[in-house]
Structures are given as C-alpha cells and as structure tokens.
Design a protein around this motif. Structure first.
Motif, mmCIF file in Angstrom:
data_model
loop_
_atom_site.group_PDB
_atom_site.id
_atom_site.type_symbol
_atom_site.label_atom_id
_atom_site.label_comp_id
_atom_site.label_asym_id
_atom_site.label_seq_id
_atom_site.Cartn_x
_atom_site.Cartn_y
_atom_site.Cartn_z
ATOM 1 N N PHE A 134 -12.266 8.003 -23.765
ATOM 2 C CA PHE A 134 -11.505 6.608 -23.297
ATOM 3 C C PHE A 134 -11.918 5.256 -23.873
ATOM 4 N N THR A 135 -13.312 5.174 -23.722
ATOM 5 C CA THR A 135 -14.086 4.034 -23.779
ATOM 6 C C THR A 135 -15.188 4.178 -24.826
ATOM 7 N N PRO A 136 -15.056 4.482 -26.148
ATOM 8 C CA PRO A 136 -16.033 4.843 -27.060
ATOM 9 C C PRO A 136 -16.752 3.788 -27.402
ATOM 10 N N HIS A 137 -18.494 3.855 -27.146
ATOM 11 C CA HIS A 137 -19.153 2.717 -27.609
ATOM 12 C C HIS A 137 -20.117 3.264 -28.571
ATOM 13 N N SER A 138 -21.022 2.363 -29.061
ATOM 14 C CA SER A 138 -22.106 2.789 -30.137
ATOM 15 C C SER A 138 -23.177 3.924 -29.488
ATOM 16 N N ASN A 139 -23.225 3.724 -27.831
ATOM 17 C CA ASN A 139 -24.194 4.549 -27.545
ATOM 18 C C ASN A 139 -23.452 4.907 -25.967
ATOM 19 N N THR A 140 -24.060 5.753 -25.444
ATOM 20 C CA THR A 140 -23.689 6.355 -24.062
ATOM 21 C C THR A 140 -24.216 5.838 -22.779
ATOM 22 N N ASP A 141 -24.876 4.654 -23.001
ATOM 23 C CA ASP A 141 -25.603 4.078 -21.709
ATOM 24 C C ASP A 141 -24.510 3.171 -20.722
ATOM 25 N N ILE A 142 -23.457 4.252 -20.294
ATOM 26 C CA ILE A 142 -22.376 3.648 -19.730
ATOM 27 C C ILE A 142 -22.315 4.271 -18.436
ATOM 28 N N VAL A 143 -22.199 3.651 -17.103
ATOM 29 C CA VAL A 143 -21.885 4.369 -15.914
ATOM 30 C C VAL A 143 -20.443 3.998 -15.388
ATOM 31 N N THR A 144 -19.869 4.780 -14.989
ATOM 32 C CA THR A 144 -18.715 4.649 -13.896
ATOM 33 C C THR A 144 -19.064 4.552 -12.741
ATOM 34 N N ALA A 145 -18.746 3.575 -11.821
ATOM 35 C CA ALA A 145 -19.034 3.386 -10.583
ATOM 36 C C ALA A 145 -18.006 3.607 -9.529
ATOM 37 N N LEU A 146 -17.662 4.629 -8.804
ATOM 38 C CA LEU A 146 -16.509 5.026 -8.284
ATOM 39 C C LEU A 146 -16.888 4.459 -6.578
ATOM 40 N N LEU A 147 -16.305 3.335 -6.201
ATOM 41 C CA LEU A 147 -16.494 2.858 -5.035
ATOM 42 C C LEU A 147 -15.647 3.339 -3.795
ATOM 43 N N MET A 148 -16.139 3.974 -3.059
ATOM 44 C CA MET A 148 -15.251 4.526 -1.800
ATOM 45 C C MET A 148 -14.850 3.672 -0.735
ATOM 46 N N VAL A 149 -13.646 3.101 -0.826
ATOM 47 C CA VAL A 149 -13.396 1.927 -0.038
ATOM 48 C C VAL A 149 -12.877 2.649 1.514
ATOM 49 N N ASP A 150 -12.460 3.745 1.523
ATOM 50 C CA ASP A 150 -12.450 4.724 2.656
ATOM 51 C C ASP A 150 -13.143 5.937 2.548
ATOM 52 N N GLU A 151 -13.558 6.621 3.850
ATOM 53 C CA GLU A 151 -14.357 7.706 3.714
ATOM 54 C C GLU A 151 -13.585 8.717 2.728
ATOM 55 N N VAL A 152 -14.515 9.705 2.144
ATOM 56 C CA VAL A 152 -13.838 10.681 1.202
ATOM 57 C C VAL A 152 -14.510 11.813 1.711
ATOM 58 N N THR A 153 -13.536 12.749 2.141
ATOM 59 C CA THR A 153 -13.914 14.040 2.575
ATOM 60 C C THR A 153 -13.318 15.213 2.045
ATOM 61 N N ASP A 154 -13.631 16.658 2.380
ATOM 62 C CA ASP A 154 -13.007 17.631 1.745
ATOM 63 C C ASP A 154 -11.289 17.617 1.915
ATOM 64 N N ASP A 155 -10.935 16.764 2.808
ATOM 65 C CA ASP A 155 -9.464 16.887 3.382
ATOM 66 C C ASP A 155 -8.432 15.594 2.437
ATOM 67 N N ASN A 156 -9.385 15.025 1.810
ATOM 68 C CA ASN A 156 -8.466 13.846 1.211
ATOM 69 C C ASN A 156 -8.668 13.846 -0.494
ATOM 70 N N GLY A 157 -9.064 14.873 -1.126
ATOM 71 C CA GLY A 157 -9.006 14.842 -2.463
ATOM 72 C C GLY A 157 -10.127 14.360 -3.101
#
Length: 306
Positions: A134-157
């Motif tokens: 989706f976001t091709p670059h010349s190298n793969t030093d790319i990090v996706t940071a997924l911030l959990m604004v609410d608690e993430v458990t087995d019950d909410n996907g």
C-alpha cells in the motif's frame, strides 16, 4: 532518549512485531478518547461519509448498512492529525514515537495516520495483508504503530499477526485482475494456523514491520456462540418491532434485512417459531456478523451493571 531495551529491539526484528504498554501518558490517552467521542457524537447527523481531507477525500467513514443517529457506526477517521492538536501532539511527542525512533531512527518521517474503530455496528474487519504494497518505498525500514486507545482483548477483535512473515515473500493483493486488498485465501489459511494475537491495556502500542502479514481475528465471531438468521421480506419491520424488547433475542437491521440472533438455540427457535410460516418473511440461517457480536457484547455488559 532510549525507550526500548535490547530485548525489545531483538524481538521486533526477529518476529516483526512487539506490543508494549504505556506508549502515551494518561493525560494524552484521556484527550484522545474525548476527541474521538466528540467525532462519534457529530457522526449522528450524517448518513454517508463526510468531511474533507486535504486531498479531497472524505475524512469520516461510517458503516452504510447500520449507521444511524441513534446507533452511530463511525468506523474510520482519516488523517486526524490534520484537524486535531491532540492527535498531532501524540504523533509528535509520545513514547510511541520514541519507540519507533529506537527501531529505525534516530531520524524518522511520519507517513500517514488514521483511526480504525470497532464501534458497535461498524462491522469493521481487516482482511489479511501486508502494509508495504500500500505504501511502497525504496526500503522497508517502515513501522506501523497501532495505538490502543481502549483495552484490546480476545472479545473485541484483536489483531492477528504471522510472526516472522516480514522476512518472507511479499504477496500480491490482486486476484483475477481485481484489487482485493488481501492475500490469497490459501496463504491466509497458512498464516492463521500459527498466528499470534496482539492484545493490551489502553495506552499500549503494537509496533509492526511494514512487511508483516496480519488481519483481524475471526475467532471473536466463532467464540460468540450466536445462532443467527437473516430475515428478508415485506414483514421485517413488523418483526423488528415485535422483537425489540425480547429478553433472549437480538435483532440487528442490515438495510432491508434483519439479523435475528440468540445464544440459546432452543430459546431462539421457540421465539421465532410463530413467524417461520409467515409468507411475508424469508428465513435463512447465516453466520453472525461482527456487528451482531459487538451489539450482543454491549447488551450483556449493560445488563451486568443494572
């Protein structure tokens, strides 16, 4: 300032992902939640995607089948940093950003940001894919940071990840000439057999390599124990009204159709038996949607506090 330990660093480059707590301060977390709550409230006045980003696309995306003023289903906000000083501050000045710099810095560049929300009714599902196509670059030093604004458990996907997949092949998201945004189902099945789950308390962050394969968890549906019928026909509005206050049956509208669900199979079949011979209704047993599962969870949680 160094935020990650050597063990964190090594784990990221070995597995392609790490999940760590306290990526933002309590004050930042409270502010993020308050801002998003305001956007949910504002979405009640809309019936289709709205707002305009700098590139002209709609900023606020709502679930077309189930969003309403009474049950808002805001599922995505694109580039919130363009309109919110709160989100901009977290992007620029947080432990989350310092963690990314520890992995690929010290000099890092922000590419884009968005909010993916699993509000009841938003039916949000992430097909298995890798981010790099989706976001091709010349190298793969790319990090996706997924911030959990609410608690993430087995019950909410929570997110499923294929550990180590960032070292393997980049898979096409095109199939039979159509862009699907997902890997081939056979590849997905291979990944899911040994997938790990990213969970954590509110304020945690999942740091993911751009080539890591990932998707949302189907088991949140599988473990719901909901039996669901999809009902169509001229009588669906009458049926919805008659089941509106039923203690054992959950009714969820999907456009001109209804999902009628319950955890107790016997109770559900007893409740719907008088309506199965109604010629204005067509009944078909179906798989519950994420929306059905989340509304059921919210209803049970509300009952626990009454």
């Amino acid at each position: 300032m160094q935020t990650l330990t050597q063990a964190h660093y090594d784990a990221f480059w070995r597995d392609g992902v790490i999940t760590l707590p306290d990526a933002v301060t309590p004050a930042q977390l409270t502010a993020l939640r308050a801002e998003f709550a305001g956007w949910i409230e504002g979405s009640r006045a809309h019936t289709k995607p709205y707002g305009q980003m700098l590139d002209g696309r709609a900023r606020f995306d709502i679930e077309p089948k189930s969003h309403s003023a009474t049950t808002p289903a805001l599922r995505r906000v694109s580039a919130p940093t363009e309109i919110s000083s709160v989100y901009l501050d977290v992007m620029r000045n947080s432990r989350m950003t310092d963690m990314v710099a520890d992995l690929i810095g010290p000099n890092v560049k922000h590419h884009h940001n968005k909010i993916n929300s699993k509000q009841p009714g938003s039916a949000t599902e992430v097909k298995w894919h890798q981010d790099f196509p989706f976001t091709p670059h010349s190298n793969t030093d790319i990090v996706t940071a997924l911030l959990m604004v609410d608690e993430v458990t087995d019950d909410n996907g929570p997110l499923e990840v294929a550990l180590g997949s960032h070292k393997g092949e980049l898979h096409s998201l095109w199939h039979d000439g159509v862009f699907t945004g997902a890997v081939d189902p056979k590849i997905e099945a291979d990944y899911k057999r040994n997938a790990a789950v990213s969970k954590g308390p509110a304020g945690s962050v999942c740091l993911m390599h751009t080539c890591l394969a990932h998707g949302s968890v189907q088991e949140v549906i599988d473990r719901s124990n909901l039996l669901t019928y999809t009902v169509s026909g001229e009588g669906v509005q009458r049926l919805a009204a008659e089941f509106a206050d039923h203690p054992d049956v959950l009714v969820t509208p999907f456009g001109a159709k209804l999902h009628v669900s319950a955890r107790d199979k016997e109770a559900l079949n007893t409740a719907i038996k008088p309506y199965r011979q109604d010629r204005t209704l067509h009944w078909e047993e179906s798989t519950p949607s994420l929306e059905d599962v989340f509304i059921d969870m919210m209803t049970r949680a509300k009952d626990n506090f009454q």
